[in-house]
Design a protein around this motif. Structure first.
Motif, PDB file in Angstrom:
ATOM      1  N   THR A  89      59.046   5.691  47.760  1.00 15.65           N
ATOM      2  CA  THR A  89      58.547   7.041  48.042  1.00 15.65           C
ATOM      3  C   THR A  89      57.749   7.116  49.334  1.00 15.65           C
ATOM      4  OG1 THR A  89      56.585   6.575  46.698  1.00 15.65           O
ATOM      5  CG2 THR A  89      58.459   7.636  45.596  1.00 15.65           C
ATOM      6  N   ASN A  90      57.525   5.934  49.986  1.00 15.48           N
ATOM      7  CA  ASN A  90      56.780   5.885  51.240  1.00 15.48           C
ATOM      8  C   ASN A  90      55.405   6.530  51.093  1.00 15.48           C
ATOM      9  OD1 ASN A  90      56.426   5.121  53.908  1.00 15.48           O
ATOM     10  ND2 ASN A  90      57.265   7.047  54.712  1.00 15.48           N
ATOM     11  N   ALA A  91      54.695   6.169  50.002  1.00 10.74           N
ATOM     12  CA  ALA A  91      53.393   6.764  49.703  1.00 10.74           C
ATOM     13  C   ALA A  91      52.358   5.672  49.487  1.00 10.74           C
ATOM     14  CB  ALA A  91      53.497   7.657  48.471  1.00 10.74           C
ATOM     15  N   ASP A  92      51.102   6.116  49.370  1.00 14.12           N
ATOM     16  CA  ASP A  92      50.000   5.178  49.154  1.00 14.12           C
ATOM     17  C   ASP A  92      50.107   4.545  47.772  1.00 14.12           C
ATOM     18  OD1 ASP A  92      47.248   4.140  49.993  1.00 14.12           O
ATOM     19  OD2 ASP A  92      46.811   5.111  48.074  1.00 14.12           O
ATOM     20  N   LEU A  93      49.739   3.268  47.677  1.00 12.69           N
ATOM     21  CA  LEU A  93      49.876   2.532  46.416  1.00 12.69           C
ATOM     22  C   LEU A  93      49.031   3.142  45.308  1.00 12.69           C
ATOM     23  CD1 LEU A  93      51.277   0.013  45.206  1.00 12.69           C
ATOM     24  CD2 LEU A  93      49.213  -1.287  45.756  1.00 12.69           C
ATOM     25  N   ALA A  94      47.792   3.489  45.611  1.00 13.02           N
ATOM     26  CA  ALA A  94      46.908   4.066  44.591  1.00 13.02           C
ATOM     27  C   ALA A  94      47.438   5.409  44.101  1.00 13.02           C
ATOM     28  CB  ALA A  94      45.497   4.220  45.151  1.00 13.02           C
ATOM     29  N   LEU A  95      47.959   6.230  45.034  1.00 13.31           N
ATOM     30  CA  LEU A  95      48.511   7.516  44.624  1.00 13.31           C
ATOM     31  C   LEU A  95      49.753   7.342  43.766  1.00 13.31           C
ATOM     32  CD1 LEU A  95      48.145   9.564  47.951  1.00 13.31           C
ATOM     33  CD2 LEU A  95      46.735   9.704  45.883  1.00 13.31           C
ATOM     34  N   CYS A  96      50.563   6.347  44.105  1.00 10.43           N
ATOM     35  CA  CYS A  96      51.767   6.089  43.307  1.00 10.43           C
ATOM     36  C   CYS A  96      51.411   5.612  41.906  1.00 10.43           C
ATOM     37  CB  CYS A  96      52.638   5.052  44.007  1.00 10.43           C
ATOM     38  SG  CYS A  96      53.465   5.702  45.466  1.00 10.43           S
ATOM     39  N   LYS A  97      50.369   4.812  41.820  1.00 11.37           N
ATOM     40  CA  LYS A  97      49.939   4.335  40.511  1.00 11.37           C
ATOM     41  C   LYS A  97      49.488   5.502  39.641  1.00 11.37           C
ATOM     42  CE  LYS A  97      46.992   0.840  38.371  1.00 11.37           C
ATOM     43  NZ  LYS A  97      46.011  -0.255  38.626  1.00 11.37           N
ATOM     44  N   GLU A  98      48.739   6.427  40.219  1.00 13.71           N
ATOM     45  CA  GLU A  98      48.291   7.591  39.463  1.00 13.71           C
ATOM     46  C   GLU A  98      49.469   8.499  39.108  1.00 13.71           C
ATOM     47  OE1 GLU A  98      46.031   9.954  37.302  1.00 13.71           O
ATOM     48  OE2 GLU A  98      45.394   8.034  38.199  1.00 13.71           O
ATOM     49  N   GLU A  99      50.439   8.602  40.011  1.00  8.85           N
ATOM     50  CA  GLU A  99      51.615   9.421  39.732  1.00  8.85           C
ATOM     51  C   GLU A  99      52.425   8.858  38.577  1.00  8.85           C
ATOM     52  OE1 GLU A  99      55.653  11.023  42.037  1.00  8.85           O
ATOM     53  OE2 GLU A  99      54.021  10.089  43.166  1.00  8.85           O
ATOM     54  N   LEU A 100      52.579   7.531  38.556  1.00  6.92           N
ATOM     55  CA  LEU A 100      53.308   6.898  37.449  1.00  6.92           C
ATOM     56  C   LEU A 100      52.540   7.059  36.145  1.00  6.92           C
ATOM     57  CD1 LEU A 100      54.603   3.648  39.205  1.00  6.92           C
ATOM     58  CD2 LEU A 100      55.982   5.560  38.369  1.00  6.92           C
ATOM     59  N   ARG A 101      51.217   6.975  36.208  1.00  5.58           N
ATOM     60  CA  ARG A 101      50.414   7.209  35.002  1.00  5.58           C
ATOM     61  C   ARG A 101      50.617   8.640  34.489  1.00  5.58           C
ATOM     62  NH1 ARG A 101      48.440   3.650  31.724  1.00  5.58           N
ATOM     63  NH2 ARG A 101      46.781   5.116  31.170  1.00  5.58           N
ATOM     64  N   SER A 102      50.757   9.568  35.418  1.00  7.40           N
ATOM     65  CA  SER A 102      51.005  10.951  35.022  1.00  7.40           C
ATOM     66  C   SER A 102      52.357  11.082  34.326  1.00  7.40           C
ATOM     67  CB  SER A 102      50.958  11.853  36.252  1.00  7.40           C
ATOM     68  OG  SER A 102      51.274  13.186  35.919  1.00  7.40           O
ATOM     69  N   TYR A 103      53.381  10.410  34.891  1.00 14.08           N
ATOM     70  CA  TYR A 103      54.684  10.395  34.218  1.00 14.08           C
ATOM     71  C   TYR A 103      54.560   9.817  32.815  1.00 14.08           C
ATOM     72  CZ  TYR A 103      57.318  11.589  38.458  1.00 14.08           C
ATOM     73  OH  TYR A 103      57.834  12.241  39.545  1.00 14.08           O
ATOM     74  N   LEU A 104      53.762   8.762  32.678  1.00 16.29           N
ATOM     75  CA  LEU A 104      53.580   8.121  31.377  1.00 16.29           C
ATOM     76  C   LEU A 104      52.932   9.078  30.385  1.00 16.29           C
ATOM     77  CD1 LEU A 104      53.593   5.554  29.577  1.00 16.29           C
ATOM     78  CD2 LEU A 104      51.358   5.005  30.546  1.00 16.29           C
ATOM     79  N   ARG A 105      51.875   9.775  30.829  1.00 10.93           N
ATOM     80  CA  ARG A 105      51.193  10.707  29.923  1.00 10.93           C
ATOM     81  C   ARG A 105      52.129  11.827  29.489  1.00 10.93           C
ATOM     82  NH1 ARG A 105      46.746   9.579  33.422  1.00 10.93           N
ATOM     83  NH2 ARG A 105      47.377  11.290  34.794  1.00 10.93           N
ATOM     84  N   ASP A 106      52.881  12.374  30.446  1.00 13.83           N
ATOM     85  CA  ASP A 106      53.818  13.446  30.096  1.00 13.83           C
ATOM     86  C   ASP A 106      54.879  12.957  29.106  1.00 13.83           C
ATOM     87  OD1 ASP A 106      52.440  15.030  31.823  1.00 13.83           O
ATOM     88  OD2 ASP A 106      53.877  14.865  33.471  1.00 13.83           O
ATOM     89  N   PHE A 107      55.356  11.746  29.321  1.00 10.50           N
ATOM     90  CA  PHE A 107      56.369  11.182  28.427  1.00 10.50           C
ATOM     91  C   PHE A 107      55.810  11.020  27.013  1.00 10.50           C
ATOM     92  CE2 PHE A 107      58.157   7.443  26.328  1.00 10.50           C
ATOM     93  CZ  PHE A 107      59.508   7.771  26.307  1.00 10.50           C
TER      94      PHE A 107
END
Length: 903
Positions: free
Chosen positions: A348-366
């Motif tokens: 995604t060519n993004a910051d590592l910390a932001l990607c980690k939070e984004e994946l956590r968001s996917y996890l919560r939604d799931f």
């Protein structure tokens, strides 16, 4: 939160059966405790039949072992002669003592294996081996550990395979370089620990190179004689024209979105998200099971005074031979999760910390989407768990037969004096399942015997009525004793009606086919539809917090005086019982007053008064409206023949029940010293209602209004059951209530009502009801109506105290209708039916009298201390029942005499 609830909240639904079976292990602990308390008989001797099932603490084991040695070696038992037999017995004791002491001398490292070996030897020589509860408990724990370990290995192999596939895709795309691989040790599967390096050039350079390479490949692969250049120019022109008209917020895709690289990137991104979710859930599988082992061993140690948690769990010895709980396993899993996050950040060519939070968001939604039904199940069953929390604990008699939920049956064994040999089989003993010797089994034996006697001894001249009497007695005894669950007995009613051949048509007994069709058709009626509509209204008012918010504002008006607070709390429960049933109202009220209860000790008189006041007000609130309780809905089916509608019901029931609540409040003030309690003002729940909530309130009020004026609209709707369809359709059809909400309905109560209607129809069809009513009418025909009502009212009050309120109404109300029809005066029948209906809710002298009382006796503080005892119910519940009885036969009778007109 209890760990059993936490386990349900956090467990992956598809892996549910592979987690630690915490609830079954808890039941095992309680049964081991009960068995430990029953090993030594009253004479101080060991019950040898229970030696193989002994599962107690090390402290209890030492005490038992001393008694066992004294009884076997120091004294001769009755009927035993001193000699060789005694020497053998003493030798056996010495062997057993040596084996047990040998286990205790083992180091912590070898103790677990020694216990397993000992348990294996005990199964081979059960006639001479004595083992303690720790053996049985650890054997179950080992089984659970193996189950968890095996499942994890399979699941890990699948997920790591998916990880390898993603890595391979990244390598093919040129985004990943495999620097080196090295094997890692441990007890795992011997896989390789891979190390990767991500390319660091900017993404736009990669895209440029990929685009050039793609064009070169395309040009080189064209056929020499093919006129391709015009087509390429045309495509480039189309692309430019397409880009000019492409905007930011659109679903239109340009040429770059259709190329292979872009599609692969999207697929890899989606795979990384799914892999991250599954790997994190896999890690939670390890953590949740590890916590479960700590929790269950702590409970075992506390209950049976052992030290399993310190010696085996906290020391790590229990997990030494597993793969799933090894530190290296968790390290490798963490590294895989970290790599997935890095891969996602690169893609995604993004910051590592932001990607980690984004994946956590996917996890919560799931999780919210995937486990939404599980959470709703828990919320819907929370109150029921409180009322049945003690069901898994051993009772005072130590009846273990009802406690075990193991897959294997327990048997009682009797050795035959001489083996019986057949051609293929040999019997040396008789084995009978233990369940045939439980208290419930005894109840069934007595009920079956009574039914057979009633069938054999003529009780009525008419054969169908004679068989119907046996049927009524059988069903009534089953309901009263609860030898079978109430709803199971209700489902049994139509079958027994057909088998006993009690249904009549034109004076002749129906054949089985006609009787079956008739009785099953009676079970689904307008009454059942009204009952379902009541549950629908309750679900909507509760789910959207309407009842809770309105109740909180009512509690705010109470101030800080204890007597006013108690009255308002009882009034809130009374009000809620009218509309969301007296089954759910106490649970909701207790949740509202938790702040008050937490500020008081469980021994506080005011706390006891509040908990008891909620239960008693819910009982009398159960007679305040036609949908407040199932017996009221059933009674309305009988009262419709006398033109009694919702308006008349409210006019009679509401003043009588409200007066009963006030007298019970005065009783609690006189019997509990609450004036010295200091309270804080209650804070209301400030929530602004939405359009959905206003919609629910309008539909609810409109439905109740239509029920009240049904007599004026019979030509439009026909019956109250048709009006009941309106809220069901409007709430479920609009999506305000869903499938899970209807699954959470108390269907056991619905089935109980259906069985009661079927039984009433059978008794009426057979003519038994008319015969009994005629006999009673001849005895009471000279009594005034008030005396008849008081006599049968006392009968209803007593029956309702010991039996379910709904069951007592099902049995007695049809009889009251028949007796009333034979008495002089058009008002006799509706008055008797109405009075008995109201009085069925007044039986509240015992902790088991009705759902509100069961909920109240199970109320505990934060550390598990009960607020109420059985004595509290007897000393206040019995007087409260008589006060409510007096209110009904005085004020209630006066209103009935003026409001009801009869047919």
């Amino acid at each position: 939160m209890k760990f059993s609830h936490s386990l349900k909240y956090n467990a992956v639904p598809d892996w549910q059966e592979h987690y630690l079976n915490y609830s079954q292990l808890k039941k095992l602990i309680y049964s081991l405790q009960a068995q430990d308390l029953q090993v030594v008989d009253e004479g101080g001797r060991v019950d040898t039949e229970r030696l193989n099932a002994l599962e107690g603490s090390s402290k209890a084991l030492k005490k038992l072992k001393g008694k066992f040695q004294l009884g076997r070696s120091g004294k001769n038992g009755k009927g035993r002669k001193a000699g060789e037999g005694d020497a053998d017995a003493e030798g056996d004791v010495q062997v057993e003592t040596f084996e047990l002491s040998d286990i205790k001398k083992k180091s912590a490292q070898n103790k677990l294996q020694a216990l397993v070996d000992f348990d294996r030897r005990s199964s081979l020589s059960s006639d001479r081996t004595l083992f303690n509860p720790q053996d049985t408990f650890l054997s179950k724990l080992i089984d659970e550990r193996s189950k968890i370990d095996d499942f994890y290995k399979k699941l890990e192999a699948q997920l790591y395979g998916r990880f390898a596939t993603v890595v391979s895709d990244l390598q093919k795309s040129g985004a990943l370089v495999d620097t080196h691989s090295r094997p890692h040790g441990g007890d795992g599967d011997g896989g390789d620990h891979e190390s990767f390096e991500l390319r660091t050039q900017p993404e736009h350079q990669l895209r440029r190179r990929e685009s050039l390479a793609s064009k070169r490949t395309t040009n080189d692969s064209l056929a020499p004689g093919r006129a391709s250049q015009p087509e390429d120019d045309e495509e480039e022109d189309e692309e430019e024209e397409f880009d000019e008209h492409t905007h930011e917020n659109t679903a239109l895709l340009n040429y770059s979105d259709f190329n292979v690289k872009s599609q692969k990137k999207a697929i890899i991104k989606k795979n990384l998200i799914d892999l991250y979710v599954d790997l994190v859930q896999l890690k939670s599988f390890i953590e949740l099971n590890r916590i479960g082992f700590f929790k269950i061993t702590k409970k075992f140690d506390k209950t049976l005074e052992c030290n399993v948690r310190n010696e085996l769990i906290e020391s790590g010895e229990f997990f030494k031979d597993t793969y799933v709980f090894q530190p290296l396993t968790l390290e490798v899993l963490d590294s895989k999760i970290t790599k997935v996050i890095e891969f996602y950040a690169f893609i995604t060519n993004a910051d590592l910390a932001l990607c980690k939070e984004e994946l956590r968001s996917y996890l919560r939604d799931f999780i919210v989407w995937e486990r939404n039904t599980v959470w709703k199940d828990m919320l819907g069953l929370e109150s029921q768990n409180n009322t049945i929390a003690s069901a898994g604990r051993p009772n005072a008699k130590g009846d273990i037969g009802a406690l075990e939920s193991n897959t294997h049956l327990e048997y009682r064994t009797w050795n035959l004096p001489k083996p019986i040999k057949c051609r293929y089989f040999t019997w040396s003993c008789i084995k009978v399942p233990q369940l045939f010797f439980t208290l419930k089994a005894l109840k069934l034996y007595i009920i079956i015997a009574c039914t057979i006697i009633l069938l054999a001894v003529p009780t009525f001249n008419d054969e169908a009525q004679h068989r119907c009497m046996a049927l009524v007695a059988c069903v009534a005894f089953l309901w009263a004793s609860e030898a079978l669950p109430l709803f199971v007995t209700a489902l049994l009613v139509p079958l027994l009606v057909v088998l006993f051949r009690v249904m009549k048509s034109d004076g002749k007994v129906m054949n089985a086919a006609d009787a079956s069709s008739t009785i099953l058709a009676k079970m689904w009626s307008s009454t059942i539809m009204v009952l379902l509509a009541g549950f629908t209204l309750a679900a909507a008012l509760s789910k959207y917090n309407i009842a809770r918010v309105l109740a909180s504002y009512l509690l705010t008006f109470a101030g800080t005086k204890p007597r006013n607070v108690l009255l308002m709390i009882m009034g809130v429960c009374f009000f809620l019982s009218m509309w969301i049933s007296n089954v759910a109202a106490p649970v909701l009220t207790y949740s509202l007053i938790q702040p008050v209860l937490k500020s008081l000790g469980y021994e506080s008189p005011f706390a006891k008064a509040i908990v008891l006041g909620v239960a008693l007000s819910a009982n009398v609130g159960g007679m305040a409206s036609p949908i407040a309780s199932p017996q009221n809905i059933i009674a309305m089916d009988y009262l419709k023949d006398y033109n009694v509608g919702w308006g008349q019901f409210f006019a009679i029931a509401l003043p009588s029940s409200f007066l009963a609540m006030l007298t019970i409040w005065l009783l609690l003030l006189c019997t509990f010293k609450i004036n010295g309690t200091q309270l804080k003002k209650y804070t209301p729940i400030k929530e602004k209602f939405t359009l959905k909530q206003y919609y629910i309130m309008v539909v609810t009020l409109a439905t109740i209004l239509l029920w009240c004026v049904l007599s004026k609209l019979e030509n439009v709707f026909g019956s109250s059951g048709q009006i009941a369809v309106i809220p069901i359709v409007l709430f479920f059809g609009t999506g305000l209530l869903g499938t899970q909400d209807i699954n959470n309905f108390p269907w056991a109560i619905v089935i109980l009502a259906m069985g009661g209607i079927a039984l009433g129809g059978a008794v009426s069809s057979s003519g038994l009801l008319t015969t009994i009513a005629g006999a009673l009418q001849r005895r009471v025909m000279d009594f005034p109506l008030y005396a008849v009502m008081a006599i049968f009212g006392i009968v209803m009050l007593v029956v309702g105290t010991f039996v379910s309120h709904t069951v007592s109404a099902i049995i007695i109300i049809p009889l009251m209708q028949e007796v009333g029809d034979k008495l002089p005066g058009a008002k006799s029948a509706p008055i008797l039916v109405f009075a008995c209906t109201l009085l069925s809710s007044c039986g509240m002298g015992l902790a088991s009298s009705g759902f509100p009382n069961v909920t109240a006796i199970s109320m505990t503080d934060e550390v598990g201390n009960r607020y109420l005892t059985v004595n509290n119910f007897i000393t206040r519940g019995v007087p409260a029942s008589f006060l409510a009885f007096i209110c009904v036969i005085t004020l209630g009778f006066g209103i009935m005499n003026s409001v009801l007109k009869g047919v």
